[in-house]
Design an enzyme around this catalytic site. Structure first.
Site, PDB file in Angstrom:
ATOM      1  N   ARG A 144      14.563 -69.710  58.980  1.00 15.99           N
ATOM      2  CA  ARG A 144      15.625 -70.712  59.108  1.00 15.99           C
ATOM      3  C   ARG A 144      16.784 -70.187  59.947  1.00 15.99           C
ATOM      4  O   ARG A 144      17.702 -70.927  60.263  1.00 15.99           O
ATOM      5  CB  ARG A 144      16.208 -71.047  57.733  1.00 15.99           C
ATOM      6  CG  ARG A 144      15.313 -71.843  56.854  1.00 15.99           C
ATOM      7  CD  ARG A 144      16.111 -72.374  55.675  1.00 15.99           C
ATOM      8  NE  ARG A 144      15.240 -72.921  54.672  1.00 15.99           N
ATOM      9  CZ  ARG A 144      14.679 -74.120  54.745  1.00 15.99           C
ATOM     10  NH1 ARG A 144      14.922 -74.898  55.778  1.00 15.99           N
ATOM     11  NH2 ARG A 144      13.886 -74.554  53.804  1.00 15.99           N
TER      12      ARG A 144
ATOM     13  N   ASP B 151       9.784 -77.384  58.507  1.00 15.39           N
ATOM     14  CA  ASP B 151       8.346 -77.490  58.205  1.00 15.39           C
ATOM     15  C   ASP B 151       7.587 -78.472  59.086  1.00 15.39           C
ATOM     16  O   ASP B 151       6.370 -78.482  59.092  1.00 15.39           O
ATOM     17  CB  ASP B 151       8.150 -77.963  56.761  1.00 15.39           C
ATOM     18  CG  ASP B 151       8.605 -76.930  55.771  1.00 15.39           C
ATOM     19  OD1 ASP B 151       8.871 -75.796  56.193  1.00 15.39           O
ATOM     20  OD2 ASP B 151       8.700 -77.252  54.582  1.00 15.39           O
TER      21      ASP B 151
ATOM     22  N   GLY C  23      15.569 -83.879  55.039  1.00 13.13           N
ATOM     23  CA  GLY C  23      14.129 -84.055  54.857  1.00 13.13           C
ATOM     24  C   GLY C  23      13.810 -85.383  54.179  1.00 13.13           C
ATOM     25  O   GLY C  23      14.683 -86.246  54.030  1.00 13.13           O
ATOM     26  N   ASP C  24      12.552 -85.544  53.754  1.00 12.63           N
ATOM     27  CA  ASP C  24      12.160 -86.847  53.212  1.00 12.63           C
ATOM     28  C   ASP C  24      12.910 -87.205  51.931  1.00 12.63           C
ATOM     29  O   ASP C  24      13.220 -88.371  51.697  1.00 12.63           O
ATOM     30  CB  ASP C  24      10.643 -86.950  53.034  1.00 12.63           C
ATOM     31  CG  ASP C  24      10.093 -85.923  52.073  1.00 12.63           C
ATOM     32  OD1 ASP C  24      10.734 -84.873  51.925  1.00 12.63           O
ATOM     33  OD2 ASP C  24       9.027 -86.169  51.474  1.00 12.63           O
TER      34      ASP C  24
ATOM     35  N   SER D 102      14.149 -80.457  59.416  1.00 11.78           N
ATOM     36  CA  SER D 102      13.309 -79.711  58.482  1.00 11.78           C
ATOM     37  C   SER D 102      12.447 -78.759  59.291  1.00 11.78           C
ATOM     38  O   SER D 102      11.797 -79.183  60.251  1.00 11.78           O
ATOM     39  CB  SER D 102      12.421 -80.700  57.719  1.00 11.78           C
ATOM     40  OG  SER D 102      11.259 -80.062  57.274  1.00 11.78           O
TER      41      SER D 102
ATOM     42  N   HIS E  90      13.999 -64.462  89.060  1.00 14.09           N
ATOM     43  CA  HIS E  90      12.676 -64.363  88.469  1.00 14.09           C
ATOM     44  C   HIS E  90      12.634 -64.074  86.988  1.00 14.09           C
ATOM     45  O   HIS E  90      11.582 -64.155  86.379  1.00 14.09           O
ATOM     46  CB  HIS E  90      11.826 -63.359  89.256  1.00 14.09           C
ATOM     47  CG  HIS E  90      11.323 -63.970  90.509  1.00 14.09           C
ATOM     48  ND1 HIS E  90      12.103 -64.061  91.645  1.00 14.09           N
ATOM     49  CD2 HIS E  90      10.163 -64.601  90.794  1.00 14.09           C
ATOM     50  CE1 HIS E  90      11.422 -64.698  92.576  1.00 14.09           C
ATOM     51  NE2 HIS E  90      10.252 -65.031  92.089  1.00 14.09           N
TER      52      HIS E  90
ATOM     53  N   GLY F 206      13.275 -73.664  90.422  1.00 14.19           N
ATOM     54  CA  GLY F 206      12.624 -74.967  90.324  1.00 14.19           C
ATOM     55  C   GLY F 206      12.388 -75.612  91.668  1.00 14.19           C
ATOM     56  O   GLY F 206      11.988 -76.769  91.736  1.00 14.19           O
TER      57      GLY F 206
HETATM   58  P1  ATP Z   1      13.683 -80.314  52.501  1.00 18.12           P
HETATM   59  O1  ATP Z   1      12.619 -80.803  53.423  1.00 18.12           O
HETATM   60  O2  ATP Z   1      14.451 -79.179  53.035  1.00 18.12           O
HETATM   61  O3  ATP Z   1      13.198 -80.084  51.088  1.00 18.12           O
HETATM   62  P2  ATP Z   1      14.783 -82.768  51.500  1.00 18.12           P
HETATM   63  O4  ATP Z   1      15.773 -83.711  52.068  1.00 18.12           O
HETATM   64  O5  ATP Z   1      13.404 -83.307  51.284  1.00 18.12           O
HETATM   65  O6  ATP Z   1      14.782 -81.508  52.439  1.00 18.12           O
HETATM   66  P3  ATP Z   1      15.429 -82.725  48.689  1.00 18.12           P
HETATM   67  O7  ATP Z   1      15.888 -81.613  47.825  1.00 18.12           O
HETATM   68  O8  ATP Z   1      14.188 -83.439  48.312  1.00 18.12           O
HETATM   69  O9  ATP Z   1      15.356 -82.144  50.153  1.00 18.12           O
HETATM   70  O10 ATP Z   1      16.594 -83.818  48.781  1.00 18.12           O
HETATM   71  C1  ATP Z   1      17.922 -83.456  49.098  1.00 18.12           C
HETATM   72  C2  ATP Z   1      18.887 -84.289  48.308  1.00 18.12           C
HETATM   73  O11 ATP Z   1      18.680 -85.687  48.577  1.00 18.12           O
HETATM   74  C3  ATP Z   1      18.725 -84.180  46.801  1.00 18.12           C
HETATM   75  O12 ATP Z   1      19.389 -83.050  46.283  1.00 18.12           O
HETATM   76  C4  ATP Z   1      19.355 -85.461  46.321  1.00 18.12           C
HETATM   77  O13 ATP Z   1      20.752 -85.379  46.323  1.00 18.12           O
HETATM   78  C5  ATP Z   1      18.938 -86.444  47.409  1.00 18.12           C
HETATM   79  N1  ATP Z   1      17.720 -87.167  46.992  1.00 18.12           N
HETATM   80  C6  ATP Z   1      16.438 -86.783  47.151  1.00 18.12           C
HETATM   81  N2  ATP Z   1      15.592 -87.695  46.640  1.00 18.12           N
HETATM   82  C7  ATP Z   1      16.353 -88.669  46.123  1.00 18.12           C
HETATM   83  C8  ATP Z   1      16.088 -89.906  45.428  1.00 18.12           C
HETATM   84  N3  ATP Z   1      14.842 -90.313  45.189  1.00 18.12           N
HETATM   85  N4  ATP Z   1      17.137 -90.643  45.059  1.00 18.12           N
HETATM   86  C9  ATP Z   1      18.398 -90.264  45.309  1.00 18.12           C
HETATM   87  N5  ATP Z   1      18.705 -89.131  45.944  1.00 18.12           N
HETATM   88  C10 ATP Z   1      17.715 -88.332  46.342  1.00 18.12           C
END
Ligand code: ATP
Length: 743
Positions: free
Chosen positions: A311, A176, A128-129, A174, A621, A534
């Site tokens: 999930r 979401d 994710g982000d 993700s 079908h 098809g």
């Molecule tokens: P989800 O959408 O499922 O929450 P995500 O990737 O956004 O996924 P996070 O828990 O935010 O989930 O990030 C996963 C891991 O990425 C963190 O546990 C950490 O190890 C790393 N991480 C996140 N943000 C940072 C950051 N700003 N700097 C360094 N590492 C980070």
């Protein structure tokens, strides 16, 4: 399917397209991080196989960033076989974790040391982000980290020189769908499948007991799952974090629920995103909603919280294909990266794979949250992208009917008809057309039993309430016939005159089918030969092949001869002599007159004697049956709403001018073209259509053929011509070709 063989990687005869992309001497690390999502395995598989295919080494990094920090047995070289049979498995086989250590420079220093010792300077992060932000930071610090390691004597100075840049590519995994810049994230479609399965199940019991169900779905910060589920099941009300209900919603909602019940609706469905809030940013919980309904209306009300079910389960065909395409594209992006290219994410726009600057997307994703925190909800919806905005608009239009006296009458009559083979999603399309039409002030008519019925006068007015509950129903409720209008033209024209029909919306097509619903399984060495529908269109065979990891898919669009058959049979026989158990061959029903399914079955049976046996299955079908997938429901709903809006525009345009529909662009087909929804005049389409075979002359998905072959270890070339450029995020919002096509 199991698709490995024991021979070495196929970099021997390198295809022209990829010559500039040699992965020789390069090492790629792949990890999954953050919350898991269905389809992550397909992405890992594609990265590994494409990496090996171009001659690079690929390393699994287990347990997300934790494995990178810990090193040792957490970073292991992968081979072709290590990713076999994972395409259909949910979650992630290489593990995912949240890792506190990686948030500190100290942790990242350890991670850099572990990578550089193995020569890994290419990183593919699926998460994710948060995970992608971490990767970007790591990339920026990389050089400094290496210098520090050299200073501490942990690596030598040459290594700093040699590995001076870290290339990073992200894929968004993700459920979401909370990431800006991509239409769909890996896992979202599968999560929608889970939700819709539950909603369908709940609806039957709610129906029996006249209940109200409050269903809570995931999405702490993003209402995508809630919104699209609400669209896909025609929910009575939906609560989203980005678009809180207006003040006084309690009364409005109760009014709406009781109105719906008064229309003999026996159940109510309310969908709540986990992070739903009101305009004051106060949480709106499922319990609170339940209490309200019970207190105000006395309805028997139950709460269901879906939780981790969303999930779970096998990834949908869409997620497998999406993730496979992304994985291949990610490797190409890594190999093309220069020290100047910023970290990018590979993503999907319509049916197009694109690369976008990672940090711009992350920034925009964070801006949505900021907008919500600052209660700028309109901005939040806008920032989510036009697809989200469009979904919200469509939901509102279809869920809330204005009182009759508030709708300005257009004095136009519009008819809706289903033609061709019944396809899952058709009913959703009819519902949407009818409701949008009514909201636009038209009188709506339904035509029963296709053009046959039309000619016989089976035309009746259809109202808002008549199409309630249609979204989830399979087949065609209006009824459909394959007959073309040709022989009935006169009587149809007569019907149109007598009912004063100003416009006709035709829902159907050449051959439209839902996705393939069967995947082979078994324990003996066995090759499954599956025939798909098809007509002459090989889409299902091709995409089904990609989603199931097939060894071959025979289609009409790509002619094949005895030499191809021979090489496929030999390929499979070789593979089956190794550890693998199963093979899968798809054959489109009309791919060849003489190489029939029986012929192919017999050929493989004979050649495979002593190595494997064969089973054949003609899906027939059942491919058209069953209830529609969330994608088909939403696609049907949205595309039909756009079509009706277009009709309204056209009708308005011709009103008062005494003009009838005469121009070419008054008869259009609406569909996805590359990344946009496009109305195409039928006259134009005529030029682009192969009428004999009832298929377009150009099929966008043919581009994906080599991908299936590469992932099944053939020496195919992958055309990367539509990728390769880093796009700016702005494109998404300034496109001049209409709105993004994703649903
Ligand atoms: P989800 O959408 O499922 O929450 P995500 O990737 O956004 O996924 P996070 O828990 O935010 O989930 O990030 C996963 C891991 O990425 C963190 O546990 C950490 O190890 C790393 N991480 C996140 N943000 C940072 C950051 N700003 N700097 C360094 N590492 C980070």
């Amino acid at each position: 399917m199991d698709d490995v063989d024991s021979s070495s990687a196929s970099s021997g005869s390198f295809p022209k397209y990829l010559e500039h992309l040699s992965g020789d001497g390069k090492a790629i690390g792949v990890l999954t991080s953050g919350g898991d999502a269905q389809g992550m395995n397909a992405a890992v598989r594609a990265v590994v196989r494409m990496g090996i295919y171009v001659g690079a080494k690929v390393y699994f990094i287990y347990e997300g960033y934790q494995g990178m920090v810990d090193g040792g047995s957490n970073i292991v070289e992968a081979n072709w076989e290590s990713v076999s049979s994972i395409l259909q498995v949910g979650g992630t086989i290489i593990g995912s974790a949240r890792c506190q250590a990686f948030r500190s420079r100290e942790g990242r220093l350890k991670a850099a040391c572990n990578l550089v010792r193995l020569g890994i300077t290419n990183l593919c992060v699926i998460g994710g982000d948060g995970s992608l932000t971490g990767a970007n930071l790591f990339r920026k610090e990389w050089n400094g980290l290496l210098e520090e390691l050299a200073k501490n004597g942990e690596i030598d100075k040459d290594a700093v020189e040699k590995h001076s840049y870290l290339n990073v590519v992200g894929m968004v995994g993700s459920i979401d769908n909370d990431f800006c810049g991509t239409d769909m994230t890996i896992g979202t479609d599968s999560a929608l499948h889970r939700i819709i399965e539950v909603v369908d199940a709940i609806m039957t019991t709610a129906q029996s007991h006249q209940r109200t169900f409050v269903l809570e779905v995931m999405g702490r910060h993003c209402g995508y799952l809630a919104l699209v589920s609400a669209l896909a099941c025609g929910a009575d009300w939906v609560f989203l974090p980005e678009s809180p209900p207006e003040e006084g919603w309690e009364e409005n909602m109760c009014l709406k629920l009781s109105e719906n019940r008064a229309q003999k609706k026996r159940l109510n469905i309310i969908i709540v995103a986990e992070g739903a809030i009101d305009t004051q940013n106060k949480p709106i919980s499922s319990e609170k909603i339940k209490e309200l309904v019970v207190k105000q209306l006395g309805f028997d009300t139950r709460v269901t919280i879906l939780g981790h079910v969303q999930r779970g389960g096998t990834p949908s065909a869409f997620d497998r294909i999406l993730a496979s395409r992304m994985g291949v594209e990610a490797v190409v992006a890594l190999l093309e990266a220069t020290p100047q290219t910023p970290a990018c994410v590979v993503s999907l726009r319509g049916n197009h794979a694109v690369r976008l600057p990672l940090m711009e997307c992350v920034q925009m994703t964070q801006d949505v949250q900021k907008a919500m925190d600052e209660r700028r909800f309109k901005d939040a919806v806008k920032l989510r992208g036009r697809s989200f905005e469009g979904n919200l608009k469509t939901y509102k239009r279809l869920a809330m009917k204005l009182p009759d006296d508030k709708i300005a009458k257009s004095n136009c009559n519009v008819a809706v008809i289903n033609v061709g083979a019944p396809a899952a999603g058709m009913n959703a399309a009819v519902r949407s057309a009818v409701r949008v039409g009514i909201a636009d002030g038209h009188r709506m008519y339904a035509v029963y039993d296709g053009f046959d019925g039309f000619a016989k006068g089976q035309v009746k007015e259809i109202r808002w309430g008549d199409v309630g509950g249609w979204t989830g129903q399979g087949g065609s409720i209006l009824g459909t016939k394959r007959t073309l209008p040709g022989k009935h033209l006169e009587s149809i024209a007569e019907q149109m005159r007598s009912h004063s029909i100003n416009a006709l919306l035709i829902i159907g097509g050449f051959e439209t089918c839902d996705r393939i619903k069967q995947s082979a399984s078994g324990t003996k060495r066995r090759v499954f030969i599956i025939e798909t529908m098809g007509g002459y269109c090989g889409y299902l065979a091709n995409m089904g092949g990609l989603a199931a990891g097939a060894d071959a898919a025979y289609i009409f669009e790509e002619p094949f001869d005895i030499r191809d058959l021979q090489s496929n049979v030999e390929h499979l026989t070789e593979k089956m002599k190794t550890t693998i158990q199963r093979g899968l061959v798809l054959r489109n029903e009309s791919c060849s007159v003489n190489y029939t399914t029986d012929f192919i079955y017999q050929l493989y049976s004979e050649e495979g004697k002593g190595v494997f046996d064969c089973r054949k299955n003609v899906l027939g079908h059942m491919q058209q049956g069953g209830s529609p997938s969330p994608f088909d429901r939403n696609f049907g709903t949205k595309i039909s709403a756009r079509a009706m809006e277009w009709i309204t525009d056209k009708l308005k345009g011709s009103q008062g001018t005494g003009k009838k529909f005469v121009s070419d662009d008054s008869i259009c087909v609406l569909g996805i073209s590359k990344r946009d929804l496009r109305f195409q005049p039928v006259v134009e389409l005529k030029k682009e259509t192969d009428f004999e075979h009832r298929i377009p002359k150009e099929q966008w998905w043919l581009k994906l053929r080599p991908l299936m072959k590469i992932l099944a270890k053939y020496k195919a070339s992958y055309d990367v011509s539509d990728a390769g450029k880093l796009e700016s995020l702005g494109h998404h919002h300034t496109t001049s070709h209409g709105e993004p096509a994703a649903i």
